[in-house]
Write a protein that holds these residues in place. Structure first.
Motif, PDB file in Angstrom:
ATOM      1  N   SER A  62     -61.566 -17.631  45.383  1.00 54.74           N
ATOM      2  CA  SER A  62     -61.793 -17.143  46.744  1.00 54.74           C
ATOM      3  C   SER A  62     -60.481 -17.076  47.521  1.00 54.74           C
ATOM      4  O   SER A  62     -60.289 -16.165  48.337  1.00 54.74           O
ATOM      5  CB  SER A  62     -62.807 -18.025  47.462  1.00 54.74           C
ATOM      6  OG  SER A  62     -62.349 -19.363  47.578  1.00 54.74           O
ATOM      7  N   GLN A  63     -59.566 -18.018  47.282  1.00 55.75           N
ATOM      8  CA  GLN A  63     -58.261 -17.956  47.943  1.00 55.75           C
ATOM      9  C   GLN A  63     -57.467 -16.751  47.456  1.00 55.75           C
ATOM     10  O   GLN A  63     -56.787 -16.078  48.233  1.00 55.75           O
ATOM     11  CB  GLN A  63     -57.490 -19.251  47.674  1.00 55.75           C
ATOM     12  CG  GLN A  63     -58.069 -20.469  48.377  1.00 55.75           C
ATOM     13  CD  GLN A  63     -57.550 -21.782  47.815  1.00 55.75           C
ATOM     14  OE1 GLN A  63     -56.657 -21.785  46.966  1.00 55.75           O
ATOM     15  NE2 GLN A  63     -58.107 -22.885  48.278  1.00 55.75           N
ATOM     16  N   ALA A  64     -57.554 -16.458  46.159  1.00 57.78           N
ATOM     17  CA  ALA A  64     -56.839 -15.301  45.615  1.00 57.78           C
ATOM     18  C   ALA A  64     -57.409 -13.999  46.166  1.00 57.78           C
ATOM     19  O   ALA A  64     -56.660 -13.084  46.545  1.00 57.78           O
ATOM     20  CB  ALA A  64     -56.915 -15.314  44.093  1.00 57.78           C
ATOM     21  N   VAL A  65     -58.734 -13.896  46.230  1.00 61.65           N
ATOM     22  CA  VAL A  65     -59.377 -12.672  46.705  1.00 61.65           C
ATOM     23  C   VAL A  65     -59.063 -12.422  48.173  1.00 61.65           C
ATOM     24  O   VAL A  65     -59.044 -11.271  48.629  1.00 61.65           O
ATOM     25  CB  VAL A  65     -60.901 -12.747  46.471  1.00 61.65           C
ATOM     26  CG1 VAL A  65     -61.630 -11.597  47.155  1.00 61.65           C
ATOM     27  CG2 VAL A  65     -61.206 -12.730  44.975  1.00 61.65           C
ATOM     28  N   LEU A  66     -58.782 -13.485  48.919  1.00 64.28           N
ATOM     29  CA  LEU A  66     -58.452 -13.329  50.341  1.00 64.28           C
ATOM     30  C   LEU A  66     -57.280 -12.379  50.531  1.00 64.28           C
ATOM     31  O   LEU A  66     -57.210 -11.660  51.536  1.00 64.28           O
ATOM     32  CB  LEU A  66     -58.139 -14.697  50.952  1.00 64.28           C
ATOM     33  CG  LEU A  66     -57.859 -14.724  52.457  1.00 64.28           C
ATOM     34  CD1 LEU A  66     -59.077 -14.251  53.240  1.00 64.28           C
ATOM     35  CD2 LEU A  66     -57.439 -16.121  52.906  1.00 64.28           C
ATOM     36  N   ALA A  67     -56.361 -12.344  49.554  1.00 60.07           N
ATOM     37  CA  ALA A  67     -55.209 -11.446  49.647  1.00 60.07           C
ATOM     38  C   ALA A  67     -55.622  -9.980  49.600  1.00 60.07           C
ATOM     39  O   ALA A  67     -54.869  -9.107  50.039  1.00 60.07           O
ATOM     40  CB  ALA A  67     -54.227 -11.754  48.521  1.00 60.07           C
ATOM     41  N   CYS A  68     -56.816  -9.696  49.056  1.00 61.68           N
ATOM     42  CA  CYS A  68     -57.304  -8.314  48.955  1.00 61.68           C
ATOM     43  C   CYS A  68     -58.259  -7.955  50.086  1.00 61.68           C
ATOM     44  O   CYS A  68     -58.765  -6.817  50.118  1.00 61.68           O
ATOM     45  CB  CYS A  68     -58.019  -8.111  47.619  1.00 61.68           C
ATOM     46  SG  CYS A  68     -56.979  -8.374  46.169  1.00 61.68           S
ATOM     47  N   ALA A  69     -58.523  -8.901  50.974  1.00 59.36           N
ATOM     48  CA  ALA A  69     -59.478  -8.644  52.054  1.00 59.36           C
ATOM     49  C   ALA A  69     -59.015  -7.474  52.911  1.00 59.36           C
ATOM     50  O   ALA A  69     -57.824  -7.328  53.205  1.00 59.36           O
ATOM     51  CB  ALA A  69     -59.645  -9.899  52.910  1.00 59.36           C
TER      52      ALA A  69
END
Length: 377
Positions: A62-69
């Motif tokens: 979820s922390q990694a995906v935050l970069a693609c938000a």
């Protein structure tokens, strides 16, 4: 709560907690299956991952995906995956299939503008399509830059053998356990979710009672659609604006009335035991058997019909038409009980055709050219 690095760990904690509550009430899983990040919950509940390992996977992803938000989106389209893929073709790499829920329900992901465009197109054509409330594109090429870093963070995962059968939406197999390593969870984020295949295998293996452990039943509809023809039973846990224990117990009671054994000691605890009547319960039906009335139909302007299903024929006042009336019941036509589907007795279509033919002969017609049944009787 809308941030992916907040909501996904929260949903993970909710799933783990609800699984424990269901087990405390005596409901033990024979198998588990998850959808996207829900597979992490399933892996912990099965025993293949420890709670700490599952929390690491969810938090890191979820922390990694935050970069693609803010760069993508997802949408639900109620159409078979093959048809959806044809509609995605003009968009090239901007859109792709993210999940196949059932034979007629597909999720797509990709660039935000492309999601808006295809949802508008399909909605204008009367196809059910709606955006999902996320601003990133899981199970899409947008996840590719995240995978090397995640693989490094997951390098020390040491999954074990599951105590409960784990049905994978990534491999389409029942996993042995060791394959749920770091590479698996990267594939889980990138590949399309084949929930349809996992559900089909569950049903083939005799699993027909499904409990969704989530804050709101988002999978209950595809679970119901996918298992209905094979007698599946589906209940949720909590639902939006109904997040208390009373809602969970209500779903437990739904399991009970559909034939699932209830461990009353665990549910009710050591409460007072009330005395029952000293006589045996009488479980006979209380419906009163009715007799078919007889009399001179001509006295009320009717003519008797010789057909066993039709009691009377009368001419209509407005035109030269006729009205045929009668009564069907299992008491008078007990053989109808042999024609049933999912516990409901249905009048055979051939019987309805025969009624139409009787009416046709009455008015001098030789045959029925076409008979359309909108729904069974």
């Amino acid at each position: 709560m809308d941030r992916v690095d907040v909501v996904q760990p929260a949903l993970f904690a909710m799933g783990i907690g609800l699984a424990a509550v269901w087990r405390s009430l005596g409901v033990e899983p024979a198998a588990v299956v998850g959808h996207s990040q829900g597979e992490v919950v399933a892996a912990v509940v099965s025993g293949a991952l420890s709670l700490e390992q599952g929390a690491l996977v969810v938090a890191a992803r979820s922390q990694a995906v935050l970069a693609c938000a803010g760069q993508g989106g997802m949408a639900l389209i109620e159409r078979p995956v093959a048809e959806v893929e044809e509609r995605l073709a003009p968009f090239g790499e901007a859109l792709s299939v993210a999940a196949v829920n059932t034979a007629g329900s597909t999720i797509i992901s990709g660039e935000a503008e492309a999601i808006e465009e295809i949802v508008a197109q399909l909605s204008a054509e009367g196809v059910y399509a709606r955006k999902i409330n996320v601003d990133y594109a899981s199970h899409n090429a947008q996840m590719d830059p995240l995978l090397p870093g995640l693989a490094e963070r997951f390098a020390d995962l040491k999954p074990g053998g599951p105590e409960v059968a784990f049905y994978s939406t990534v491999t389409d197999e029942v996993v042995a356990g060791p394959e749920l390593d770091g590479g698996y969870w990267c594939r889980n984020l990138r590949q399309p979710v084949r929930f349809d295949r996992a559900l089909e295998r569950l049903l083939d293996d005799g699993h027909g009672v499904f409990v969704e452990i989530s804050a709101h039943p988002v999978l209950s509809m595809p679970l119901t659609d996918g298992s209905a023809e094979r007698g599946g039973i589906v209940v949720g846990s909590l639902s939006r604006n109904s997040g208390g224990l009373d809602q969970l117990l209500r779903n437990l009671s739904l399991l009970h009335v559909q034939g699932h054994d209830l461990d009353t000691d665990r549910v009710l605890g050591n409460g007072d035991v009330l005395p029952l009547p000293t006589y045996a319960f009488q479980r006979d039906p209380y419906w009163i058997a009715t007799s078919k009335p007889s009399g001179d139909l001509r006295s009320v302007g009717l003519r008797a019909s010789e057909h066993p299903w039709l009691g009377a024929v009368t001419g209509t006042a407005a035109d030269d038409g006729y009205l045929f009336t009668g009564r069907l019941s299992l008491a008078e036509q007990p053989w109808l009980a042999e024609h049933a589907a999912f516990g409901t007795v249905l009048v055979p279509g051939t019987g309805l055709l025969e009624l139409a033919l009787t009416a046709a002969h009455h008015v001098g017609a030789e045959r029925v050219e076409e008979l359309t049944l909108l729904e069974p009787l």
